[in-house]
Design a protein around this motif. Sequence first.
Motif, PDB file in Angstrom:
ATOM      1  N   ALA A   5       0.602  -1.141  -0.051  1.00 42.20           N
ATOM      2  CA  ALA A   5      -0.139  -0.033   0.034  1.00 42.20           C
ATOM      3  C   ALA A   5       0.846   1.295  -0.182  1.00 42.20           C
ATOM      4  CB  ALA A   5      -1.021   0.080   1.470  1.00 42.20           C
ATOM      5  N   ILE A   6       2.025   1.349   0.802  1.00 44.45           N
ATOM      6  CA  ILE A   6       2.703   2.514   0.629  1.00 44.45           C
ATOM      7  C   ILE A   6       3.434   2.694  -0.788  1.00 44.45           C
ATOM      8  CG2 ILE A   6       5.199   3.218   1.931  1.00 44.45           C
ATOM      9  CD1 ILE A   6       4.141   2.020   4.315  1.00 44.45           C
ATOM     10  N   ALA A   7       3.751   1.542  -1.063  1.00 38.96           N
ATOM     11  CA  ALA A   7       4.502   1.518  -2.331  1.00 38.96           C
ATOM     12  C   ALA A   7       3.795   2.172  -3.690  1.00 38.96           C
ATOM     13  CB  ALA A   7       5.186   0.210  -2.799  1.00 38.96           C
ATOM     14  N   ASN A   8       2.312   1.867  -3.540  1.00 33.73           N
ATOM     15  CA  ASN A   8       1.426   2.336  -4.698  1.00 33.73           C
ATOM     16  C   ASN A   8       0.968   3.608  -4.083  1.00 33.73           C
ATOM     17  OD1 ASN A   8       1.530  -0.021  -5.874  1.00 33.73           O
ATOM     18  ND2 ASN A   8      -0.104  -1.163  -4.814  1.00 33.73           N
ATOM     19  N   GLU A   9       1.059   4.139  -2.779  1.00 34.37           N
ATOM     20  CA  GLU A   9       0.672   5.477  -2.471  1.00 34.37           C
ATOM     21  C   GLU A   9       1.761   6.611  -3.062  1.00 34.37           C
ATOM     22  OE1 GLU A   9      -1.690   7.078  -0.913  1.00 34.37           O
ATOM     23  OE2 GLU A   9      -3.057   5.659  -0.520  1.00 34.37           O
ATOM     24  N   ILE A  10       3.000   6.446  -3.086  1.00 36.26           N
ATOM     25  CA  ILE A  10       4.241   7.301  -3.173  1.00 36.26           C
ATOM     26  C   ILE A  10       4.608   7.772  -4.763  1.00 36.26           C
ATOM     27  CG2 ILE A  10       4.993   6.572  -1.078  1.00 36.26           C
ATOM     28  CD1 ILE A  10       7.287   5.234  -2.154  1.00 36.26           C
ATOM     29  N   PRO A  11       4.159   7.049  -5.579  1.00 36.46           N
ATOM     30  CA  PRO A  11       4.700   7.296  -7.035  1.00 36.46           C
ATOM     31  C   PRO A  11       4.703   8.885  -7.331  1.00 36.46           C
ATOM     32  CG  PRO A  11       3.762   5.374  -7.190  1.00 36.46           C
ATOM     33  CD  PRO A  11       3.471   5.815  -5.819  1.00 36.46           C
ATOM     34  N   ALA A  12       3.540   9.264  -6.954  1.00 36.85           N
ATOM     35  CA  ALA A  12       3.241  10.947  -7.394  1.00 36.85           C
ATOM     36  C   ALA A  12       4.326  11.521  -6.708  1.00 36.85           C
ATOM     37  CB  ALA A  12       1.670  11.226  -7.149  1.00 36.85           C
ATOM     38  N   LEU A  13       4.092  11.452  -5.211  1.00 40.26           N
ATOM     39  CA  LEU A  13       5.004  12.283  -4.314  1.00 40.26           C
ATOM     40  C   LEU A  13       6.405  12.291  -4.547  1.00 40.26           C
ATOM     41  CD1 LEU A  13       5.097  14.081  -1.933  1.00 40.26           C
ATOM     42  CD2 LEU A  13       5.419  11.814  -0.358  1.00 40.26           C
ATOM     43  N   LEU A  14       6.812  11.111  -5.072  1.00 40.28           N
ATOM     44  CA  LEU A  14       8.054  10.738  -5.239  1.00 40.28           C
ATOM     45  C   LEU A  14       8.593  11.577  -6.647  1.00 40.28           C
ATOM     46  CD1 LEU A  14      10.909   9.283  -4.809  1.00 40.28           C
ATOM     47  CD2 LEU A  14       9.869   6.999  -5.726  1.00 40.28           C
ATOM     48  N   VAL A  15       7.647  11.312  -7.628  1.00 39.46           N
ATOM     49  CA  VAL A  15       8.254  12.046  -8.975  1.00 39.46           C
ATOM     50  C   VAL A  15       8.240  13.585  -8.712  1.00 39.46           C
ATOM     51  CG1 VAL A  15       7.092  12.615 -11.076  1.00 39.46           C
ATOM     52  CG2 VAL A  15       7.200  10.050 -10.274  1.00 39.46           C
ATOM     53  N   MET A  16       7.398  14.150  -8.174  1.00 38.32           N
ATOM     54  CA  MET A  16       7.677  15.488  -7.769  1.00 38.32           C
ATOM     55  C   MET A  16       8.683  15.856  -6.845  1.00 38.32           C
ATOM     56  SD  MET A  16       3.628  16.834  -7.336  1.00 38.32           S
ATOM     57  CE  MET A  16       3.146  15.657  -6.086  1.00 38.32           C
ATOM     58  N   ALA A  17       9.032  15.037  -6.051  1.00 39.22           N
ATOM     59  CA  ALA A  17      10.301  15.249  -5.109  1.00 39.22           C
ATOM     60  C   ALA A  17      11.413  15.398  -5.737  1.00 39.22           C
ATOM     61  CB  ALA A  17       9.969  14.098  -3.999  1.00 39.22           C
ATOM     62  N   VAL A  18      11.525  14.413  -6.847  1.00 39.31           N
ATOM     63  CA  VAL A  18      12.710  14.568  -7.730  1.00 39.31           C
ATOM     64  C   VAL A  18      12.842  15.729  -8.375  1.00 39.31           C
ATOM     65  CG1 VAL A  18      13.638  13.496  -9.877  1.00 39.31           C
ATOM     66  CG2 VAL A  18      12.530  12.047  -8.386  1.00 39.31           C
ATOM     67  N   GLY A  19      12.037  16.497  -8.944  1.00 43.25           N
ATOM     68  CA  GLY A  19      12.046  18.046  -9.596  1.00 43.25           C
ATOM     69  C   GLY A  19      12.322  18.748  -8.363  1.00 43.25           C
ATOM     70  N   MET A  20      11.583  18.650  -7.448  1.00 44.53           N
ATOM     71  CA  MET A  20      11.800  19.648  -6.160  1.00 44.53           C
ATOM     72  C   MET A  20      13.137  19.525  -5.763  1.00 44.53           C
ATOM     73  SD  MET A  20      10.149  22.064  -4.605  1.00 44.53           S
ATOM     74  CE  MET A  20       8.474  21.776  -4.741  1.00 44.53           C
ATOM     75  N   THR A  21      13.870  18.536  -5.745  1.00 42.23           N
ATOM     76  CA  THR A  21      15.319  18.453  -5.355  1.00 42.23           C
ATOM     77  C   THR A  21      16.019  19.420  -6.130  1.00 42.23           C
ATOM     78  OG1 THR A  21      15.205  16.059  -4.788  1.00 42.23           O
ATOM     79  CG2 THR A  21      17.483  16.870  -4.808  1.00 42.23           C
ATOM     80  N   PHE A  22      15.870  19.345  -7.449  1.00 42.53           N
ATOM     81  CA  PHE A  22      16.649  20.068  -8.241  1.00 42.53           C
ATOM     82  C   PHE A  22      16.522  21.657  -7.840  1.00 42.53           C
ATOM     83  CE2 PHE A  22      17.419  16.143 -10.637  1.00 42.53           C
ATOM     84  CZ  PHE A  22      18.457  16.343 -11.233  1.00 42.53           C
ATOM     85  N   VAL A  23      15.109  22.131  -7.827  1.00 43.22           N
ATOM     86  CA  VAL A  23      14.648  23.461  -7.468  1.00 43.22           C
ATOM     87  C   VAL A  23      15.376  23.823  -6.235  1.00 43.22           C
ATOM     88  CG1 VAL A  23      12.910  24.885  -6.927  1.00 43.22           C
ATOM     89  CG2 VAL A  23      12.574  23.113  -8.796  1.00 43.22           C
ATOM     90  N   LEU A  24      15.493  23.174  -5.189  1.00 49.11           N
ATOM     91  CA  LEU A  24      16.029  23.513  -3.991  1.00 49.11           C
ATOM     92  C   LEU A  24      17.643  23.664  -3.883  1.00 49.11           C
ATOM     93  CD1 LEU A  24      14.170  21.494  -0.970  1.00 49.11           C
ATOM     94  CD2 LEU A  24      13.842  23.980  -2.012  1.00 49.11           C
ATOM     95  N   ILE A  25      18.046  22.666  -4.709  1.00 47.70           N
ATOM     96  CA  ILE A  25      19.520  22.757  -4.913  1.00 47.70           C
ATOM     97  C   ILE A  25      20.093  24.187  -5.343  1.00 47.70           C
ATOM     98  CG2 ILE A  25      21.578  21.817  -6.449  1.00 47.70           C
ATOM     99  CD1 ILE A  25      20.440  19.031  -5.701  1.00 47.70           C
ATOM    100  N   ILE A  26      19.261  24.995  -6.632  1.00 47.11           N
ATOM    101  CA  ILE A  26      19.639  26.058  -7.002  1.00 47.11           C
ATOM    102  C   ILE A  26      19.024  27.334  -6.269  1.00 47.11           C
ATOM    103  CG2 ILE A  26      19.388  25.055  -9.309  1.00 47.11           C
ATOM    104  CD1 ILE A  26      16.819  26.552  -9.699  1.00 47.11           C
ATOM    105  N   ALA A  27      18.516  26.496  -4.985  1.00 48.21           N
ATOM    106  CA  ALA A  27      18.152  27.844  -3.912  1.00 48.21           C
ATOM    107  C   ALA A  27      16.863  28.568  -4.383  1.00 48.21           C
ATOM    108  CB  ALA A  27      19.192  28.937  -3.825  1.00 48.21           C
ATOM    109  N   GLY A  28      16.059  27.630  -4.818  1.00 47.21           N
ATOM    110  CA  GLY A  28      14.756  28.119  -5.493  1.00 47.21           C
ATOM    111  C   GLY A  28      13.679  27.182  -4.662  1.00 47.21           C
ATOM    112  N   ILE A  29      12.394  27.400  -4.824  1.00 44.32           N
ATOM    113  CA  ILE A  29      11.170  26.741  -4.342  1.00 44.32           C
ATOM    114  C   ILE A  29      10.078  26.726  -5.127  1.00 44.32           C
ATOM    115  CG2 ILE A  29      10.112  28.618  -3.021  1.00 44.32           C
ATOM    116  CD1 ILE A  29      10.191  26.493  -0.635  1.00 44.32           C
TER     117      ILE A  29
END
Length: 321
Positions: free
Chosen positions: A45-69
């Motif tokens: 159930a956890i594995a099937n819940e997280i894909p959308a959150l995980l995909v967005m978190a990949v992009g957000m990682t790059f945004v935060l690394i450039i000191a953005g949000i």
Amino acid sequence: MSTSTKSPTSSQLGTYLGLSAVLIGMVVLFGNLSEYFFSADTFVAIANEIPALLVMAVGMTFVLIIAGIDLSVGSVLALSAAATANAILLWHWSVLPAAALGLLVGLACGAITGSIAVVWRLPSFIVSLGMLEAVRGGAYVATDSRTQYVGDAISGLAAPWVGGVSSAFFIAVALVVVGQLVLTKTVFGRYVVGIGTNEEAMRLAGINPSPIRIAVFAATGLLAGFAGLMQSARLEAADPNAGTGIELQVIAAVVIGGTSLMGGRGSVVNTFFGVLIIAVLEAGLAQVGVSDPSKRIITGCVIVVAVIIDTLRQRRAARAH
């Protein structure tokens, strides 16, 4: 330049081990508190819940690394899903063109956010806050403020694949691998870290940060659009309220994973651990009967603690230099 662009150091390995220890500790804790938590059904159930959150978190990682949000990702998820649903239900498009439209909507939203922030030199926090409202309004207009039921037209992403785990989960994990490779093994990734570390030094080196910044926001919007497809596939519907508040979970997962809010340091693999920690925390709290308001309080406290730890780490690193 940040060590995140080099091979794993002892510090990075220590971070991996630390996050793994936290995750295992939470699993053990909730396994003792709830007789139903430590089971295959819970983890599937956890594995099937997280894909959308995980995909967005990949992009957000790059945004935060450039000191953005980017606070608009949840709204972009909803608008992209609405665009796909409209293409299928109203315009009778086939699935692939409809899905492509949803992805293009996400890409456009991210590009607009990044372009406004870069061209007008505005804080991305303010720009994305405005986009959060504008894009959410667009989702309501596109759906006439009603959930659009698309049935099983795009349910393939959410269909059980291996051991009951959906293909969306494996696609999300593959994107984590791709994101980490882009960050650590490509010129683009080095530029991203360099911009977050010292943007002026990048300019003096003859590198224009503007297109890189815009590209990062555009890619984040694209990933939010893909998350919208994943969400619609799981629910078999496009809900204009989908993704409300998920931007806080996304940012929390990235920060818990050790990506600095000040920019210049981050890891997509660590973000994966952060997403798992958030997911296990929410699932465990739900199983032990914690109310939704209390879950939000606990999650908020976790975010604050992660930010404090990041600040202390930054100060320690500054003193070391």
